[in-house]
Design a protein around this motif. Structure first.
Motif, PDB file in Angstrom:
ATOM      1  N   ALA A 137      -3.823  -5.743  10.038  1.00 19.54           N
ATOM      2  CA  ALA A 137      -4.264  -4.482  10.652  1.00 19.54           C
ATOM      3  C   ALA A 137      -5.632  -4.037  10.124  1.00 19.54           C
ATOM      4  CB  ALA A 137      -3.230  -3.391  10.401  1.00 19.54           C
ATOM      5  N   ASP A 189      -3.415   1.007   4.077  1.00 19.21           N
ATOM      6  CA  ASP A 189      -3.669   1.717   5.343  1.00 19.21           C
ATOM      7  C   ASP A 189      -4.639   2.884   5.142  1.00 19.21           C
ATOM      8  OD1 ASP A 189      -1.887  -0.038   6.483  1.00 19.21           O
ATOM      9  OD2 ASP A 189      -0.223   1.380   6.598  1.00 19.21           O
ATOM     10  N   SER A 199      -0.388  -5.115   6.970  1.00 19.65           N
ATOM     11  CA  SER A 199      -1.563  -4.288   6.646  1.00 19.65           C
ATOM     12  C   SER A 199      -2.829  -5.138   6.507  1.00 19.65           C
ATOM     13  CB  SER A 199      -1.333  -3.477   5.373  1.00 19.65           C
ATOM     14  OG  SER A 199      -0.378  -2.481   5.626  1.00 19.65           O
ATOM     15  N   SER A 213       3.768   5.039   6.483  1.00 20.16           N
ATOM     16  CA  SER A 213       4.863   4.116   6.805  1.00 20.16           C
ATOM     17  C   SER A 213       6.211   4.777   6.554  1.00 20.16           C
ATOM     18  CB  SER A 213       4.800   2.875   5.911  1.00 20.16           C
ATOM     19  OG  SER A 213       3.645   2.159   6.169  1.00 20.16           O
ATOM     20  N   ARG A 217      10.252  -7.033  12.532  1.00 21.18           N
ATOM     21  CA  ARG A 217      10.711  -6.045  11.539  1.00 21.18           C
ATOM     22  C   ARG A 217      11.083  -6.702  10.216  1.00 21.18           C
ATOM     23  NH1 ARG A 217       8.901  -1.815  14.468  1.00 21.18           N
ATOM     24  NH2 ARG A 217       9.339  -2.300  16.626  1.00 21.18           N
ATOM     25  N   GLY A 258       1.349   5.767  15.409  1.00 22.09           N
ATOM     26  CA  GLY A 258       0.583   4.782  14.648  1.00 22.09           C
ATOM     27  C   GLY A 258      -0.117   5.399  13.461  1.00 22.09           C
ATOM     28  N   ARG A 259      -1.341   4.914  13.199  1.00 23.63           N
ATOM     29  CA  ARG A 259      -2.115   5.407  12.054  1.00 23.63           C
ATOM     30  C   ARG A 259      -3.434   6.041  12.491  1.00 23.63           C
ATOM     31  NH1 ARG A 259       1.909   3.191  10.926  1.00 23.63           N
ATOM     32  NH2 ARG A 259       2.605   2.304   8.949  1.00 23.63           N
ATOM     33  N   ASP A 260      -3.957   5.587  13.629  1.00 18.76           N
ATOM     34  CA  ASP A 260      -5.299   6.006  14.062  1.00 18.76           C
ATOM     35  C   ASP A 260      -5.277   6.532  15.497  1.00 18.76           C
ATOM     36  OD1 ASP A 260      -4.567   3.640  15.230  1.00 18.76           O
ATOM     37  OD2 ASP A 260      -6.574   2.766  15.204  1.00 18.76           O
ATOM     38  N   LYS A 318       8.304   8.328  12.259  1.00 23.56           N
ATOM     39  CA  LYS A 318       7.444   8.581  13.425  1.00 23.56           C
ATOM     40  C   LYS A 318       8.083   8.084  14.709  1.00 23.56           C
ATOM     41  CE  LYS A 318       3.875   6.201  12.013  1.00 23.56           C
ATOM     42  NZ  LYS A 318       4.245   5.738  10.668  1.00 23.56           N
ATOM     43  N   ARG A 333      -8.483   1.239   3.860  1.00 19.39           N
ATOM     44  CA  ARG A 333      -9.226   0.166   4.530  1.00 19.39           C
ATOM     45  C   ARG A 333     -10.520   0.742   5.127  1.00 19.39           C
ATOM     46  NH1 ARG A 333      -4.679  -0.047   8.977  1.00 19.39           N
ATOM     47  NH2 ARG A 333      -5.413   1.628  10.303  1.00 19.39           N
ATOM     48  N   ARG A 358       1.531  -0.546   1.344  1.00 21.55           N
ATOM     49  CA  ARG A 358       1.010  -0.303   2.701  1.00 21.55           C
ATOM     50  C   ARG A 358       0.287   1.041   2.801  1.00 21.55           C
ATOM     51  NH1 ARG A 358       4.511  -0.907   7.530  1.00 21.55           N
ATOM     52  NH2 ARG A 358       6.402  -0.672   6.306  1.00 21.55           N
ATOM     53  N   TYR A 391       0.713  -4.388  15.973  1.00 18.95           N
ATOM     54  CA  TYR A 391       0.121  -5.018  14.782  1.00 18.95           C
ATOM     55  C   TYR A 391       1.116  -5.986  14.144  1.00 18.95           C
ATOM     56  CZ  TYR A 391      -3.854  -1.967  15.293  1.00 18.95           C
ATOM     57  OH  TYR A 391      -4.968  -1.356  15.794  1.00 18.95           O
ATOM     58  N   ARG A 392       2.399  -5.649  14.229  1.00 18.38           N
ATOM     59  CA  ARG A 392       3.421  -6.534  13.692  1.00 18.38           C
ATOM     60  C   ARG A 392       3.498  -7.844  14.507  1.00 18.38           C
ATOM     61  NH1 ARG A 392       7.340  -4.449  10.238  1.00 18.38           N
ATOM     62  NH2 ARG A 392       6.838  -2.344   9.544  1.00 18.38           N
TER      63      ARG A 392
HETATM   64  O1   DC Z   1       4.353   1.798  11.945  1.00 10.29           O
HETATM   65  P1   DC Z   1       4.620   0.426  11.305  1.00 10.29           P
HETATM   66  O2   DC Z   1       5.084   0.506   9.889  1.00 10.29           O
HETATM   67  O3   DC Z   1       5.476  -0.450  12.144  1.00 10.29           O
HETATM   68  O4   DC Z   1       3.169  -0.245  11.268  1.00 10.29           O
HETATM   69  C1   DC Z   1       2.960  -1.518  10.736  1.00 10.29           C
HETATM   70  C2   DC Z   1       1.577  -1.633  10.128  1.00 10.29           C
HETATM   71  O5   DC Z   1       0.600  -1.623  11.180  1.00 10.29           O
HETATM   72  C3   DC Z   1       1.177  -0.526   9.165  1.00 10.29           C
HETATM   73  O6   DC Z   1       1.282  -0.960   7.835  1.00 10.29           O
HETATM   74  C4   DC Z   1      -0.256  -0.237   9.505  1.00 10.29           C
HETATM   75  C5   DC Z   1      -0.530  -0.883  10.802  1.00 10.29           C
HETATM   76  N1   DC Z   1      -0.884   0.036  11.880  1.00 10.29           N
HETATM   77  C6   DC Z   1      -2.201   0.364  12.042  1.00 10.29           C
HETATM   78  O7   DC Z   1      -3.036  -0.040  11.245  1.00 10.29           O
HETATM   79  N2   DC Z   1      -2.589   1.128  13.092  1.00 10.29           N
HETATM   80  C7   DC Z   1      -1.686   1.606  13.957  1.00 10.29           C
HETATM   81  N3   DC Z   1      -2.096   2.354  14.989  1.00 10.29           N
HETATM   82  C8   DC Z   1      -0.309   1.299  13.791  1.00 10.29           C
HETATM   83  C9   DC Z   1       0.067   0.524  12.729  1.00 10.29           C
END
Ligand code: DC
Length: 233
Positions: free
Chosen positions: A108, A189, A105, A13, A96, A134-136, A17, A192, A185, A39-40
């Motif tokens: 998500a 993240d 989270s 976070s 936001r 993102g994350r994944d 990015k 999980r 977070r 996800y938000r």
């Molecule tokens: O990038 P961000 O902080 O706006 O993302 C918000 C939340 O969404 C973050 O805490 C984890 C989740 N997320 C996710 O699990 N998978 C993604 N591809 C993008 C975000």
């Protein structure tokens, strides 16, 4: 000769990015997709429907309502930015808020939510020419992306950047609250069960603790140019 590729940017976070992904997409004339915004938006929906109570989700009801959630992006030509819409309503500012950040989270981590959003993200990238953050993304959404980055930065530096960003927008918060939200977070993240944040084996590491935005942009573009301008095999 140039070819279209997909670029995946994953990381913790508030690593910057989206700033980087937007600049790269603009330079290449690609589409930028902010999966965190999706996800938000889903979290905002769950809050509006009162599906989150005392840190727990009404999973059954969420499952029943999932088909009624439509998340789209539209480019605002005046503001020159892409904005997020939830069931036809612009929610770019609402998603936001600290309230959404607090619960995102949790939402998500829900497998049914991830299934829906991952499918949608994969469809968005089908024609290539996408920069997705993102994350994944590198591990699950676009495992075949031609170029992948994994961003990290010192947590204190990330908290400072995020705090300044929120302050500039006039959001009421404290540095400690922002730092705690980021720490929480990161933890959720990364730990999980479903699609946790981790670096894909073929992702290029990018620690930007001591890098300027320009330096990160040049780093990514150097890699991108090699692939975009490589002779198609
Ligand atoms: O990038 P961000 O902080 O706006 O993302 C918000 C939340 O969404 C973050 O805490 C984890 C989740 N997320 C996710 O699990 N998978 C993604 N591809 C993008 C975000």
């Amino acid at each position: 000769m140039s070819r279209k590729i997909n670029i995946a940017i994953d990381g913790f976070s508030s690593c910057g990015k989206s700033t980087l992904a937007k600049a790269v997409a603009k330079e290449l004339n690609y589409i930028y997709i902010d999966t965190g915004a999706m996800y938000r938006a889903m979290t905002l929906f769950a809050l509006q429907q009162k599906l989150i109570k005392a840190e727990s989700i009404d999973r059954e009801k969420l499952g029943d309502l999932l088909d009624k959630v439509f998340i789209t992006f539209k480019y605002n030509t005046d503001l020159k930015r892409t904005e997020t819409y939830l069931n036809g309503t612009k929610v770019e500012n609402e998603i936001r808020s600290m309230q959404v950040s607090k619960y995102v989270s949790l939402i998500a981590a829900e497998p049914q939510v991830r299934r829906k959003l991952v499918r949608l993200q994969q469809r968005m990238a089908e024609s290539k020419g996408v920069v997705m953050d993102g994350r994944d993304i590198g591990t699950v959404v676009l495992p075949d992306a031609e170029l992948k980055f994994f961003m990290t930065a010192d947590p204190e530096v990330r908290a400072k950047r995020r705090y300044n960003e929120l302050k500039e927008k006039g959001t009421e918060t404290t540095f400690e609250e922002v730092r705690e939200n980021i720490r929480h977070r990161d933890d959720l993240d990364s730990n999980r069960t479903h699609d946790p944040l981790r670096r894909a084996d073929d992702a290029i590491a990018l620690d930007n603790t001591d890098l300027t935005i320009d330096e990160q942009f040049i780093f990514v573009m150097n890699h991108a140019h090699k692939l975009v301008h490589a002779t198609a095999k």
